[in-house]
Design a protein around this motif. Sequence first.
Motif: not given
Length: 89
Positions: A66-67, A71-72, A76-79
């Motif tokens: 889950l962690v 994080k993944s 992706k959201a940050g990108e």
Amino acid sequence: MNYSGKVLTALLTGLAAGTVLGVLFAPEKGSETRDKLNESLSDLGDAIKERAEEQLDQLSDLREKLVASLKSKAAKAGEIVDEEIEEHA
């Protein structure tokens, strides 16, 4: 509790009840009966501890997955946010 956990719990409970009844009605000395009962209860305790350790290991593995997934997705959201900022800048 999942299905296999319920089945194992029922199995251990039945095993313990059968053992206790068998030992109590056995034609042996009281000290021998108590020793057998103590041994059976000790074995049951060991089985419960083992099952608890297995469940904790599974929960730990689930937490790690889950962690890693979160994080993944956060990366992706940050990108995506960075791309949107560059587009509109």
